[in-house]
Write a protein that holds these residues in place. Structure first.
Motif, PDB file in Angstrom:
ATOM      1  N   VAL A  36       0.839  -1.206   0.000  1.00  0.00           N
ATOM      2  CA  VAL A  36       0.000   0.000   0.000  1.00  0.00           C
ATOM      3  C   VAL A  36       0.869   1.249   0.000  1.00  0.00           C
ATOM      4  CG1 VAL A  36      -1.649   1.329   1.385  1.00  0.00           C
ATOM      5  CG2 VAL A  36      -2.015  -1.093   1.008  1.00  0.00           C
ATOM      6  N   GLY A  37       1.958   1.226   0.752  1.00  0.00           N
ATOM      7  CA  GLY A  37       2.873   2.370   0.757  1.00  0.00           C
ATOM      8  C   GLY A  37       3.505   2.618  -0.599  1.00  0.00           C
ATOM      9  N   CYS A  38       3.943   1.540  -1.260  1.00  0.00           N
ATOM     10  CA  CYS A  38       4.549   1.685  -2.586  1.00  0.00           C
ATOM     11  C   CYS A  38       3.534   2.163  -3.623  1.00  0.00           C
ATOM     12  CB  CYS A  38       5.167   0.359  -3.022  1.00  0.00           C
ATOM     13  SG  CYS A  38       6.638  -0.079  -2.106  1.00  0.00           S
ATOM     14  N   LEU A  39       2.337   1.607  -3.599  1.00  0.00           N
ATOM     15  CA  LEU A  39       1.315   2.054  -4.541  1.00  0.00           C
ATOM     16  C   LEU A  39       0.910   3.505  -4.288  1.00  0.00           C
ATOM     17  CD1 LEU A  39      -0.909  -1.134  -4.790  1.00  0.00           C
ATOM     18  CD2 LEU A  39       0.571  -0.162  -6.553  1.00  0.00           C
ATOM     19  N   SER A  40       0.878   3.904  -3.031  1.00  0.00           N
ATOM     20  CA  SER A  40       0.568   5.301  -2.715  1.00  0.00           C
ATOM     21  C   SER A  40       1.646   6.226  -3.260  1.00  0.00           C
ATOM     22  CB  SER A  40       0.434   5.484  -1.204  1.00  0.00           C
ATOM     23  OG  SER A  40      -0.640   4.725  -0.714  1.00  0.00           O
ATOM     24  N   LEU A  41       2.903   5.811  -3.142  1.00  0.00           N
ATOM     25  CA  LEU A  41       3.984   6.613  -3.717  1.00  0.00           C
ATOM     26  C   LEU A  41       3.888   6.674  -5.237  1.00  0.00           C
ATOM     27  CD1 LEU A  41       7.142   5.748  -1.604  1.00  0.00           C
ATOM     28  CD2 LEU A  41       6.023   7.953  -1.831  1.00  0.00           C
ATOM     29  N   LEU A  42       3.526   5.567  -5.851  1.00  0.00           N
ATOM     30  CA  LEU A  42       3.385   5.557  -7.312  1.00  0.00           C
ATOM     31  C   LEU A  42       2.260   6.473  -7.791  1.00  0.00           C
ATOM     32  CD1 LEU A  42       3.918   1.788  -8.174  1.00  0.00           C
ATOM     33  CD2 LEU A  42       5.439   3.708  -8.687  1.00  0.00           C
ATOM     34  N   ILE A  43       1.276   6.693  -6.961  1.00  0.00           N
ATOM     35  CA  ILE A  43       0.196   7.621  -7.310  1.00  0.00           C
ATOM     36  C   ILE A  43       0.598   9.056  -6.994  1.00  0.00           C
ATOM     37  CG2 ILE A  43      -2.185   8.300  -6.772  1.00  0.00           C
ATOM     38  CD1 ILE A  43      -2.708   5.326  -6.150  1.00  0.00           C
ATOM     39  N   LEU A  44       1.319   9.249  -5.895  1.00  0.00           N
ATOM     40  CA  LEU A  44       1.658  10.596  -5.423  1.00  0.00           C
ATOM     41  C   LEU A  44       2.755  11.258  -6.246  1.00  0.00           C
ATOM     42  CD1 LEU A  44       1.235  12.750  -3.204  1.00  0.00           C
ATOM     43  CD2 LEU A  44       3.008  11.595  -1.896  1.00  0.00           C
ATOM     44  N   VAL A  45       3.785  10.520  -6.619  1.00  0.00           N
ATOM     45  CA  VAL A  45       4.941  11.120  -7.289  1.00  0.00           C
ATOM     46  C   VAL A  45       4.567  11.776  -8.624  1.00  0.00           C
ATOM     47  CG1 VAL A  45       7.176  10.589  -8.364  1.00  0.00           C
ATOM     48  CG2 VAL A  45       6.664   9.770  -6.059  1.00  0.00           C
ATOM     49  N   PRO A  46       3.830  11.121  -9.518  1.00  0.00           N
ATOM     50  CA  PRO A  46       3.472  11.825 -10.759  1.00  0.00           C
ATOM     51  C   PRO A  46       2.626  13.080 -10.525  1.00  0.00           C
ATOM     52  CG  PRO A  46       3.076   9.491 -11.001  1.00  0.00           C
ATOM     53  CD  PRO A  46       3.396   9.735  -9.566  1.00  0.00           C
ATOM     54  N   ALA A  47       1.754  13.042  -9.525  1.00  0.00           N
ATOM     55  CA  ALA A  47       0.944  14.230  -9.227  1.00  0.00           C
ATOM     56  C   ALA A  47       1.827  15.379  -8.749  1.00  0.00           C
ATOM     57  CB  ALA A  47      -0.113  13.893  -8.179  1.00  0.00           C
ATOM     58  N   LEU A  48       2.813  15.065  -7.920  1.00  0.00           N
ATOM     59  CA  LEU A  48       3.724  16.109  -7.448  1.00  0.00           C
ATOM     60  C   LEU A  48       4.617  16.623  -8.569  1.00  0.00           C
ATOM     61  CD1 LEU A  48       4.781  14.749  -3.946  1.00  0.00           C
ATOM     62  CD2 LEU A  48       3.155  16.558  -4.476  1.00  0.00           C
ATOM     63  N   LEU A  49       5.079  15.741  -9.438  1.00  0.00           N
ATOM     64  CA  LEU A  49       5.909  16.175 -10.564  1.00  0.00           C
ATOM     65  C   LEU A  49       5.120  17.048 -11.529  1.00  0.00           C
ATOM     66  CD1 LEU A  49       7.985  12.958 -11.329  1.00  0.00           C
ATOM     67  CD2 LEU A  49       8.756  15.069 -10.242  1.00  0.00           C
ATOM     68  N   THR A  50       3.865  16.719 -11.755  1.00  0.00           N
ATOM     69  CA  THR A  50       3.015  17.537 -12.618  1.00  0.00           C
ATOM     70  C   THR A  50       2.832  18.929 -12.029  1.00  0.00           C
ATOM     71  OG1 THR A  50       1.853  15.572 -13.352  1.00  0.00           O
ATOM     72  CG2 THR A  50       0.757  17.672 -13.725  1.00  0.00           C
ATOM     73  N   ARG A  51       2.593  18.982 -10.735  1.00  0.00           N
ATOM     74  CA  ARG A  51       2.419  20.276 -10.074  1.00  0.00           C
ATOM     75  C   ARG A  51       3.704  21.096 -10.125  1.00  0.00           C
ATOM     76  NH1 ARG A  51       0.440  19.546  -4.323  1.00  0.00           N
ATOM     77  NH2 ARG A  51      -1.060  18.323  -5.470  1.00  0.00           N
ATOM     78  N   LEU A  52       4.846  20.433  -9.964  1.00  0.00           N
ATOM     79  CA  LEU A  52       6.131  21.129 -10.002  1.00  0.00           C
ATOM     80  C   LEU A  52       6.409  21.697 -11.387  1.00  0.00           C
ATOM     81  CD1 LEU A  52       8.754  21.828  -8.493  1.00  0.00           C
ATOM     82  CD2 LEU A  52       9.654  19.649  -9.288  1.00  0.00           C
ATOM     83  N   THR A  53       6.132  20.931 -12.432  1.00  0.00           N
ATOM     84  CA  THR A  53       6.363  21.435 -13.783  1.00  0.00           C
ATOM     85  C   THR A  53       5.419  22.588 -14.123  1.00  0.00           C
ATOM     86  OG1 THR A  53       4.928  19.732 -14.712  1.00  0.00           O
ATOM     87  CG2 THR A  53       7.293  19.269 -14.663  1.00  0.00           C
ATOM     88  N   ARG A  54       4.191  22.543 -13.623  1.00  0.00           N
ATOM     89  CA  ARG A  54       3.264  23.664 -13.845  1.00  0.00           C
ATOM     90  C   ARG A  54       3.777  24.937 -13.188  1.00  0.00           C
ATOM     91  NH1 ARG A  54      -2.408  20.761 -12.563  1.00  0.00           N
ATOM     92  NH2 ARG A  54      -2.558  19.534 -14.465  1.00  0.00           N
ATOM     93  N   ARG A  55       4.296  24.806 -11.971  1.00  0.00           N
ATOM     94  CA  ARG A  55       4.835  25.989 -11.284  1.00  0.00           C
ATOM     95  C   ARG A  55       6.036  26.552 -12.025  1.00  0.00           C
ATOM     96  NH1 ARG A  55       4.613  24.586  -4.833  1.00  0.00           N
ATOM     97  NH2 ARG A  55       2.359  24.559  -4.693  1.00  0.00           N
ATOM     98  N   GLN A  56       6.903  25.675 -12.528  1.00  0.00           N
ATOM     99  CA  GLN A  56       8.066  26.149 -13.265  1.00  0.00           C
ATOM    100  C   GLN A  56       7.649  26.853 -14.542  1.00  0.00           C
ATOM    101  OE1 GLN A  56      10.539  22.708 -13.734  1.00  0.00           O
ATOM    102  NE2 GLN A  56      11.456  22.925 -11.710  1.00  0.00           N
ATOM    103  N   ARG A  57       6.645  26.326 -15.235  1.00  0.00           N
ATOM    104  CA  ARG A  57       6.152  26.970 -16.449  1.00  0.00           C
ATOM    105  C   ARG A  57       5.567  28.337 -16.138  1.00  0.00           C
ATOM    106  NH1 ARG A  57       2.918  21.954 -19.106  1.00  0.00           N
ATOM    107  NH2 ARG A  57       4.740  20.659 -19.506  1.00  0.00           N
ATOM    108  N   MET A  58       4.838  28.429 -15.021  1.00  0.00           N
ATOM    109  CA  MET A  58       4.228  29.705 -14.659  1.00  0.00           C
ATOM    110  C   MET A  58       5.277  30.738 -14.302  1.00  0.00           C
ATOM    111  SD  MET A  58       0.801  28.563 -12.605  1.00  0.00           S
ATOM    112  CE  MET A  58       0.309  30.253 -12.360  1.00  0.00           C
ATOM    113  N   THR A  59       6.320  30.332 -13.595  1.00  0.00           N
ATOM    114  CA  THR A  59       7.361  31.291 -13.222  1.00  0.00           C
ATOM    115  C   THR A  59       8.165  31.720 -14.446  1.00  0.00           C
ATOM    116  OG1 THR A  59       8.882  29.484 -12.638  1.00  0.00           O
ATOM    117  CG2 THR A  59       7.582  30.464 -10.857  1.00  0.00           C
TER     118      THR A  59
END
Length: 131
Positions: free
Chosen positions: A104-127
């Motif tokens: 469950v921990g590994c699957l949660s990380l597999l779901i969380l990491v792409p969401a965080l990376l997407t958010r990070l790239t959006r912030r970089q594009r906005m800046t």
């Protein structure tokens, strides 16, 4: 005489403290289960981890939805993920509490990491677009 007042709302200050406590409780639950420590806190803290970790991951992936429906879907998704992991481990005859927590921990990380990376790239594009 000068009176110092603080006009900030009291509820806004406690949210990071509550979130930090929840993360701490979930981490302790996962650690107790993975280390196979016998403690009266093991069962409730581990159950909290099994619900909170996937709910946080799914909730962060559902960022664009309404604020009222997102927690409902996150908790329902967390329960579904827990049940799917348990069913798969039982069907494969690989069931163990430690393995379930790790899966469950590994699957949660597999779901969380792409969401965080997407958010990070959006912030970089906005800046970059604001410069």
């Amino acid at each position: 005489m000068h009176t110092i007042t603080d006009k900030r709302p009291a509820g806004g200050d406690s949210l990071p403290v509550i979130a930090g406590a929840a993360v701490g409780i979930a981490a302790i639950g996962a650690a107790l289960a993975l280390a196979d420590v016998h403690s009266p806190l093991r069962a409730p803290f581990t159950l909290f981890f099994l619900l909170a970790a996937p709910a946080l991951a799914i909730g962060s992936a559902l960022r664009g939805l309404d604020a009222l429906i997102r927690p409902v879907l996150a908790v329902a998704g967390a329960l579904a993920l827990d049940l799917l992991v348990a069913q798969a481990m039982l069907a494969l005859r690989l069931w163990s509490a430690r393995g379930g927590v790790a899966a469950v921990g590994c699957l949660s990380l597999l779901i969380l990491v792409p969401a965080l990376l997407t958010r990070l790239t959006r912030r970089q594009r906005m800046t970059h677009s604001q410069e």
